[in-house]
Design a protein around this motif. Structure first.
Motif, PDB file in Angstrom:
ATOM      1  N   HIS A  21      -5.536   4.625   2.878  1.00  0.00           N
ATOM      2  CA  HIS A  21      -5.256   4.387   3.919  1.00  0.00           C
ATOM      3  C   HIS A  21      -3.734   4.548   4.277  1.00  0.00           C
ATOM      4  O   HIS A  21      -3.372   4.205   5.519  1.00  0.00           O
ATOM      5  CB  HIS A  21      -5.347   2.655   4.363  1.00  0.00           C
ATOM      6  CG  HIS A  21      -6.811   2.159   4.151  1.00  0.00           C
ATOM      7  ND1 HIS A  21      -7.621   1.872   3.307  1.00  0.00           N
ATOM      8  CD2 HIS A  21      -7.804   1.818   5.305  1.00  0.00           C
ATOM      9  CE1 HIS A  21      -8.603   1.533   3.415  1.00  0.00           C
ATOM     10  NE2 HIS A  21      -8.756   1.528   4.709  1.00  0.00           N
ATOM     11  N   HIS A  22      -3.174   5.287   3.754  1.00  0.00           N
ATOM     12  CA  HIS A  22      -1.650   5.697   3.813  1.00  0.00           C
ATOM     13  C   HIS A  22      -1.337   6.228   5.126  1.00  0.00           C
ATOM     14  O   HIS A  22      -0.402   5.631   5.790  1.00  0.00           O
ATOM     15  CB  HIS A  22      -1.197   6.681   2.659  1.00  0.00           C
ATOM     16  CG  HIS A  22      -0.035   6.069   1.726  1.00  0.00           C
ATOM     17  ND1 HIS A  22       1.144   6.531   2.038  1.00  0.00           N
ATOM     18  CD2 HIS A  22      -0.283   5.276   0.783  1.00  0.00           C
ATOM     19  CE1 HIS A  22       2.018   5.797   1.310  1.00  0.00           C
ATOM     20  NE2 HIS A  22       1.296   5.185   0.456  1.00  0.00           N
ATOM     21  N   SER A  23      -2.258   7.016   5.532  1.00  0.00           N
ATOM     22  CA  SER A  23      -1.783   7.538   6.856  1.00  0.00           C
ATOM     23  C   SER A  23      -1.744   6.693   8.090  1.00  0.00           C
ATOM     24  O   SER A  23      -1.449   6.968   9.250  1.00  0.00           O
ATOM     25  CB  SER A  23      -2.621   8.860   7.155  1.00  0.00           C
ATOM     26  OG  SER A  23      -4.087   8.401   7.107  1.00  0.00           O
TER      27      SER A  23
ATOM     28  N   THR B 147       0.844  -1.036   0.062  1.00  0.00           N
ATOM     29  CA  THR B 147       0.069   0.010   0.034  1.00  0.00           C
ATOM     30  C   THR B 147       0.838   1.146   0.168  1.00  0.00           C
ATOM     31  O   THR B 147       0.613   2.021  -0.701  1.00  0.00           O
ATOM     32  CB  THR B 147      -0.844  -0.101   1.195  1.00  0.00           C
ATOM     33  OG1 THR B 147      -1.755  -1.158   1.206  1.00  0.00           O
ATOM     34  CG2 THR B 147      -1.921   1.100   1.147  1.00  0.00           C
TER      35      THR B 147
ATOM     36  N   ILE C  34      -0.468   3.585   7.798  1.00  0.00           N
ATOM     37  CA  ILE C  34       0.560   2.762   7.709  1.00  0.00           C
ATOM     38  C   ILE C  34       1.621   2.814   8.732  1.00  0.00           C
ATOM     39  O   ILE C  34       2.199   4.196   8.940  1.00  0.00           O
ATOM     40  CB  ILE C  34       1.280   2.588   6.202  1.00  0.00           C
ATOM     41  CG1 ILE C  34       0.099   2.490   5.412  1.00  0.00           C
ATOM     42  CG2 ILE C  34       2.697   1.644   6.232  1.00  0.00           C
ATOM     43  CD1 ILE C  34       0.694   2.501   4.080  1.00  0.00           C
TER      44      ILE C  34
ATOM     45  N   ILE D 130      -5.727  -3.504   5.674  1.00  0.00           N
ATOM     46  CA  ILE D 130      -6.348  -2.458   4.858  1.00  0.00           C
ATOM     47  C   ILE D 130      -6.862  -2.979   3.726  1.00  0.00           C
ATOM     48  O   ILE D 130      -7.919  -2.795   3.209  1.00  0.00           O
ATOM     49  CB  ILE D 130      -4.883  -1.707   4.233  1.00  0.00           C
ATOM     50  CG1 ILE D 130      -4.271  -0.976   5.272  1.00  0.00           C
ATOM     51  CG2 ILE D 130      -5.273  -1.071   3.098  1.00  0.00           C
ATOM     52  CD1 ILE D 130      -2.819  -0.385   4.844  1.00  0.00           C
TER      53      ILE D 130
ATOM     54  N   GLY E 267      -3.964  11.808   2.122  1.00  0.00           N
ATOM     55  CA  GLY E 267      -2.904  11.234   3.166  1.00  0.00           C
ATOM     56  C   GLY E 267      -1.547  10.320   2.742  1.00  0.00           C
ATOM     57  O   GLY E 267      -1.028  10.048   3.549  1.00  0.00           O
TER      58      GLY E 267
ATOM     59  N   ARG F 112      -7.353   1.384  -1.253  1.00  0.00           N
ATOM     60  CA  ARG F 112      -6.313   0.974  -0.350  1.00  0.00           C
ATOM     61  C   ARG F 112      -5.256   2.102   0.031  1.00  0.00           C
ATOM     62  O   ARG F 112      -4.953   2.487   1.101  1.00  0.00           O
ATOM     63  CB  ARG F 112      -5.367   0.105  -0.956  1.00  0.00           C
ATOM     64  CG  ARG F 112      -5.919  -1.432  -0.766  1.00  0.00           C
ATOM     65  CD  ARG F 112      -5.257  -2.475  -1.457  1.00  0.00           C
ATOM     66  NE  ARG F 112      -3.858  -2.478  -0.936  1.00  0.00           N
ATOM     67  CZ  ARG F 112      -2.861  -3.515  -1.708  1.00  0.00           C
ATOM     68  NH1 ARG F 112      -3.435  -4.309  -2.616  1.00  0.00           N
ATOM     69  NH2 ARG F 112      -1.829  -3.494  -1.362  1.00  0.00           N
ATOM     70  N   ILE F 113      -4.973   3.082  -1.150  1.00  0.00           N
ATOM     71  CA  ILE F 113      -3.976   4.090  -0.956  1.00  0.00           C
ATOM     72  C   ILE F 113      -4.505   5.312   0.010  1.00  0.00           C
ATOM     73  O   ILE F 113      -3.906   5.802   0.782  1.00  0.00           O
ATOM     74  CB  ILE F 113      -3.578   4.734  -2.136  1.00  0.00           C
ATOM     75  CG1 ILE F 113      -3.032   3.659  -3.079  1.00  0.00           C
ATOM     76  CG2 ILE F 113      -2.830   5.877  -2.048  1.00  0.00           C
ATOM     77  CD1 ILE F 113      -2.508   4.220  -4.539  1.00  0.00           C
TER      78      ILE F 113
END
Lengths: 298, 662, 257
Positions: C103-105, B511, C107, C128, B530, C100-101
């Motif tokens: 959810h970056h914050s 991801t 990770i 995720i 984000g 999915r991207i």
């Protein structure tokens, strides 16, 4: 003081040559948003057409210059028609890569077809005379280069600013769909741009050959990249920017080693220092000196 | 019109039948070759008796014509036969063909080809010409039929522009159809990669055993290095192009009185040389066509056919095994087999090992550049700069610390031999880290600029790096660094290449790594959703330059000599060519492109400077006709984990389907 | 306490005043609207809140923290998410990847863990992916999960954009013209949809919209901008009868129902 004037003239000479080449990069970019990576090799072709004119045909300086400008201009237009035009709808990247390929093709093709012997112009193409003015020795070659470059730039500037075609050139970079509506063919404007840009590079090539008399098929590689960087520093797409960027590069390249010797910077440091300074300029002003930042709409 | 369903014995079939008969008579009854004792030989005799090698080009061609004629004859009869018998006939014909070809190669390989009595003096024209004309007629018929098919015909009206009789049947249609059917029925995509790899291992073993014999028989001086690609252009190595334009651009030492005439003279000479290079002049000087034929034969017999046979045989066991192994074990097994195949292949001679090392270095270079140019959508044109940093730092470390040589004197550390590989690894990683730090020079400007301006930054970094190296006398300056230990071997390259591919694959499929692609697609949206775009860019540039630096280290330790000129714009351009040939955003594309490119470069080596004419030409044509590259934005789908087999054997589709699709 | 508090916010583009002394206070769970004629500076307000531009003057406080000077991804991580006036999805990527991207914050694994597929990496990636699929199922988009987003019809792309915005678990959702390009029937469905996501995800929603029917029906409170300045603020009823608003919209021929 004499030393400074001497170096100033050298810088002006080198800078004018870079500017002449940078103009072509900038014009093509302004119209097509294309980095014409083949431009350095077109400059080299210009110098080689000079060999053709001056040795094979035995022409004097001015006809050689004109012939080379015409031949190179035609070559530039042909390259645009054959290699770039079919890609006008494709992604910008594929055109840039094609340009890279065309450049390699030109230099290696010429090397394969003419052999590896270095070329040079005949001694009497421009007979060097050195004038001594109060301790400053000035060669007529430098004067010719600086004056011719200035004249060519002035001519180009007039065309771009005053004529209908020049206006179309400037318009096309803002809105390429509006230009056909003005009764000017987009293809013709692009061809004209290539014609002007490449013939200026040819003039640069011949003058380069007069000033630094060793010509080989790879001569355009380094000079071309540098002129390109000059165009970007000036703000690519703007012809004043190209001229200023070229001169700036010339001054950096001459003055850094000239005055850097005392602090241990020899002439071989010219390239890294020049490129480093350009890098800093780009980081501080990401769109170059004359470039206008385009705000992206969110 | 070409429906096979109710075909009648038409005029077309009659002509085909006649041609076939003529060919058969010509092959079996008419004289083809005059022998020294005054006797003559028919084509059949030529084929069935032992042969000498030079006569085989013709003979290979000849075997096809009578075979085709035979099958055409069978087909002409077939059109009268009942539909249910047809399939049997075609299978029979195919089988006969296979047996004949097998017999031909059998006699060729194992009979006493040395004391062949066919010391041919001359070809007698009669039989050959008759067969040729009939064969050509068949080909023309085929072409006619194709042209007729291209006319957009209304399905209701059978009449088309070309006045061909009803029921005209295309000669050789059966061949194309059967080949297509056969390939489809093989279900190549269902074969697990493992089976292919084992096939390669088998092929390599076969080459070690029989390669030399076959190579000698085919007239190669040694076993072909890279599947014969380097031998292919050897005949052209004598061509000289430089005379063509030289008269127009004379150098000070040249004297040309009449430029146009000397240029024309050079062109004519070149044409003559070219034609000369195409055709053979005795066994010592084989022409291009002959070499091509031999290369194809060699590759078919040693590689393609054995690989296919083994892969087909191992399809079911392979799938069975892979489905039962855990994923990681299956992958590990395949990597081990791949390494086995590659190292056995490369162990045959030093040249192959060298080329494999170059391939590995190029793969690392291409995938690392693809991360920035393909996945992130930037346009980095100075990748060789990072390679230079890695090459120099690692070379300096190994030379300074571990070996005695001229530049830095004696080794700083006295390390036992067994520990040297660890030292090498540390030096390579240090080179990579240094390159990653140099990557910061590009990464920081990338926060503020994009596109063309960033391209300049990368270019400038390339110039700066080579420029600085040029100016440091301690490491040789422009003369370069001599005496780098020759420590790169296939094991190292394979290991690091595999790790790099795996690392990049893991990165772009996580991801976090998909944020890189999001930057390409829409940077502002990425930031707003984000994605810490600065961090992602930093990671992408640093990982990319780290891998490039490692590849530089490997490269330096195989060349034994590095100089800044090696890492100029040309090297960067090579990396770009590989990335765009393989396709942006595709790891498998980059890997395949790097392998192809390495072979291509080797193949064009005999042409000297023309190599760099052909490479950009390929690039331009690629951009004009396939701008997305071979695999743009997608991966080659490989069967790495095994697929479930259906419970029963593959059912061949009805032959008529294929005909309708024609 | 207010969830989002905007104090004396002003922003200049060069010499042009785009937002003029804006004040706003949004409480938890509200659904409020921001309207105004074209070029009134509505999207600029959203860009200031989400950190695309740094305000010339004023302060933006979200849950007690000032957002001024924070980068967009930090603001996103703090709990503000948005959609765009024109769809800004990552077109070449699959629908699932788009979600999915976002959810970056969340990770927290590092690069080494990603390269070596260590447990933390595997765990987070699985989480995720599961959550993304769950969201797609909730919005009935799961059948498109592996389809490149550019292949989807326009309406579906709009929904994907909202799913993507929700994936980062916002507390405040900014919708920039969610009804753009929709017909009246679709707008009816959209109104229910917005209500539903607010209740389902316990969100506070702030939306920009030109479709008066939508704004008047679902917003609890509306602010009207013209040339960057606030000209009205109040309940839909108050706005409908405000003469200044009608005047500002005269050239626009907006249907004020």
């Amino acid at each position: 003081m004499e030393f400074f004037v001497q170096q100033f003239l050298n810088a002006l000479q080198l800078g004018s040559l870079y500017a002449l080449i940078a103009l072509g990069y900038s014009m093509v970019y302004g119209v097509l948003l294309l980095i014409n990576f083949a431009h350095g090799d077109i400059f080299m072709m210009g110098a080689f057409f000079g060999v053709f004119g001056s040795i094979t045909l035995g022409l004097p300086f001015v006809p050689t210059l004109l012939l080379s400008m015409i031949l190179t201009g035609l070559l530039g237009v042909t390259i645009e028609r054959v290699a770039y035009k079919p890609l006008r709808q494709a992604s910008r990247l594929s055109v840039v890569i094609t340009a890279l390929g065309v450049g390699l093709l030109l230099e290696n093709g010429l090397l394969a077809l003419t052999g590896a012997n270095p070329r040079s112009y005949p001694q009497d193409l421009v007979t060097t005379k050195v004038y001594d003015l109060g301790g400053v020795s000035i060669s007529n070659v430098k004067i010719i280069i600086i004056v011719l470059a200035a004249l060519l730039f002035a001519g180009l500037y007039t065309i771009v600013q005053r004529t209908k075609w020049g206006m179309a050139m400037r318009a096309i970079s803002y809105d390429k769909f509006a230009v056909p509506l003005m009764g000017v063919s987009q293809d013709q404007v692009i061809s004209l741009t290539f014609l002007l840009g490449t013939s200026l590079a040819a003039a640069g090539g011949i003058l380069w050959g007069v000033a630094f008399p060793v010509l080989n098929p790879y001569m355009g590689l380094r000079v071309g990249w540098k002129a390109f960087i000059a165009a970007v520093v000036g703000g690519i797409g703007d012809i004043r920017g190209a001229a200023v960027g070229g001169l700036l590069l010339g001054f950096i390249e001459i003055f850094v080693p000239a005055y850097g010797k005392s602090i241990g910077i020899s002439s071989t440091w010219r390239d890294p220092v020049a490129f480093g300074l350009l890098l800093i300029i780009l980081v501080v002003r990401p769109t170059g000196l004359f470039g206008v930042a385009r705000r992206q709409k969110v | 019109m070409i429906r096979t369903a109710n075909r009648s014995f038409s005029l077309g079939s009659l002509v085909t039948l006649a041609c076939a008969l003529v060919i058969l008579i010509a092959v079996f009854a008419l004289p083809w070759l005059a022998l020294e004792d005054g006797a003559t030989a028919t084509a059949y005799e030529l084929l069935s008796k032992s042969l000498d090698v030079p006569a085989r080009i013709t003979n290979t061609f000849l075997i096809i014509v009578p075979l085709a004629a035979l099958v055409e004859l069978a087909l002409a009869l077939w059109s009268l036969a009942a539909p249910q018998q047809r399939k049997a006939i075609s299978t029979l014909a195919l089988l006969m063909g296979v047996i004949l070809v097998g017999y031909y190669y059998g006699t060729f390989l194992y009979e006493d080809h040395v004391n062949a009595r066919t010391a041919a003096t001359d070809y007698v024209r009669s039989g050959f010409v008759v067969a040729l004309i009939a064969g050509l007629l068949l080909i023309v018929l085929t072409a006619l039929q194709r042209a007729a098919l291209r006319v957009p015909a209304n399905p209701g009206t059978e009449a088309v522009a070309l006045p061909l009789p009803r029921g005209w049947r295309m000669p050789f249609a059966w061949l194309r159809r059967s080949v297509r059917e056969a390939i489809r029925s093989l279900q190549l995509s269902r074969i697990p990669v493992l089976a292919y790899l084992l096939g390669v291992v088998a092929a390599v073993e076969l080459e070690r055993r029989e390669g030399e014999t076959l190579a000698r028989l085919l007239g190669f001086r040694r076993v072909p290095g890279l599947f014969g690609s380097t031998e292919l252009l050897e005949p052209f190595s004598k061509l000289d192009f430089s005379g063509i334009l030289a008269p127009f651009f004379p150098s000070p030492t040249d004297r040309f009185d009449a430029p146009l005439r000397s240029s024309w003279e050079a062109l004519r000479q070149l044409g003559e040389d070219f034609v000369y290079a195409l055709t053979s002049h005795g066994p010592r000087e084989p022409g291009f066509f002959k070499v091509l034929l031999h290369v194809v034969e060699y590759d078919l017999l040693i590689f393609i056919i054995p690989v296919l046979i083994v892969a087909l045989l191992l399809r079911r066991p392979g799938n069975w095994l892979l489905l039962r192994l855990p994923t990681w074990a299956g992958l590990a097994l395949q990597i081990v087999v791949l390494y086995g195949a590659v190292s056995r292949w490369g162990a045959l001679n030093d040249y192959r090992e060298l080329v494999l090392i170059y391939m590995g270095v190029n793969i690392m270079l291409a995938i690392s550049l693809n991360l920035v140019n393909g996945y992130m959508g930037e346009f980095s044109v100075g990748h060789a700069g990072f390679m230079a940093v890695g090459a120099y730092i690692s070379s300096i470390l190994t030379m300074w610390l571990f070996v005695d040589e001229a530049v830095f004197g004696e080794a700083m550390l006295s390390v036992p031999d067994w520990a040297l590989p660890i030292g090498f690894l540390i030096a390579l990683v240090a080179g990579g880290v240094a390159a990653a730090l140099a990557g910061l020079l590009v990464a920081f400007p990338s926060f503020r600029t994009r596109g063309d301006y960033l391209a300049i930054v990368t270019l400038a970094v390339n110039f700066i790096v080579t420029g600085i190296i040029n100016n440091i006398e301690a490491i040789g300056g422009p003369r370069g660094l001599n005496g780098v230990p020759l420590w790169t071997n296939l094991r190292w390259v394979f290991l690091l290449t595999a790790l790099s591919v795996f690392a990049i694959h893991s990165l772009v499929n996580s991801t976090f790594g998909k944020g890189i692609v999001a930057i390409r697609e829409d940077e502002i949206a990425a930031e707003l959703m984000g994605v810490n775009t600065r961090k992602v860019k930093l990671v992408a540039f640093m990982v990319s330059s780290f891998i490039a630096g490692m590849s530089g280290g490997l490269f330096a330790h195989v060349l034994a000599y590095v100089n800044p000129g090696v890492f100029g714009i040309l090297k960067s351009t090579e990396a770009l060519v590989m990335v765009y040939l393989g396709g942006m955003g595709s790891i498998s594309g980059s890997v395949i492109a790097a392998v192809l490119f390495t072979i291509l470069i080797e193949a064009f080596r005999p042409l000297a400077v023309l190599k760099w004419v052909v490479v950009p030409l390929i690039l331009i044509l690629l951009m004009l006709f396939r701008p997305q590259g071979l695999f743009g934005f997608r991966e080659v789908s490989l069967n790495l984990r095994g697929v479930r087999e259906e419970g029963e054997a593959v059912v061949l589709k009805e032959a008529s389907d294929g005909a309708a699709a024609d | 306490m207010a969830l989002l508090q905007i104090k004396n916010l002003s922003h200049y583009f060069g010499g042009l005043l785009a937002v003029d002394n804006l004040n706003e206070e949004i409480r938890e769970g509200e659904l409020i609207g921001l309207i105004g004629p074209n070029g009134a500076g509505k999207t600029t307000v959203f860009n200031l809140v989400t950190g695309v531009y740094r305000p010339t003057q004023g302060d933006i406080i979200f849950q007690g923290q000032s957002l001024v000077g924070k980068s967009p991804h930090t603001i996103n991580a703090l709990g503000i998410s948005r959609t765009f006036q024109t769809i800004r999805l990552w077109n070449m990527m699959s629908v699932l990847d788009n979600v999915r991207i976002a959810h970056h914050s969340r990770i927290s694994y590092n690069l080494a863990e990603a390269f070596l597929h260590l447990p933390r990496y595997r765990h987070q990636e699985r989480e995720i992916e599961e959550r993304s699929m769950e969201l797609l199922r909730l919005f009935k988009l799961e059948r498109y999960a592996h389809e490149p987003v550019k292949n989807l019809p326009y309406g579906e792309q709009r929904r994907v954009e909202i799913v993507r915005a929700l994936a980062s678990r916002p507390r405040l959702l900014l919708l920039d013209e969610p009804a753009a390009g929709m017909n009246p029937r679709e707008i009816g469905a959209l109104m229910e949809f917005i209500h539903w996501i607010r209740d389902e995800f316990h969100l506070t929603i702030w939306l920009i919209e030109h479709q008066m029917r939508l704004v008047m029906n679902i917003c609890e409170r509306i602010k009207v901008l013209d040339f960057g300045a606030t000209i009205a603020d109040g309940t839909p009823e108050e706005i409908r009868n405000n003469p200044k608003v009608i005047e500002a919209y005269l050239g626009e021929q907006a249907e004020v129902h």
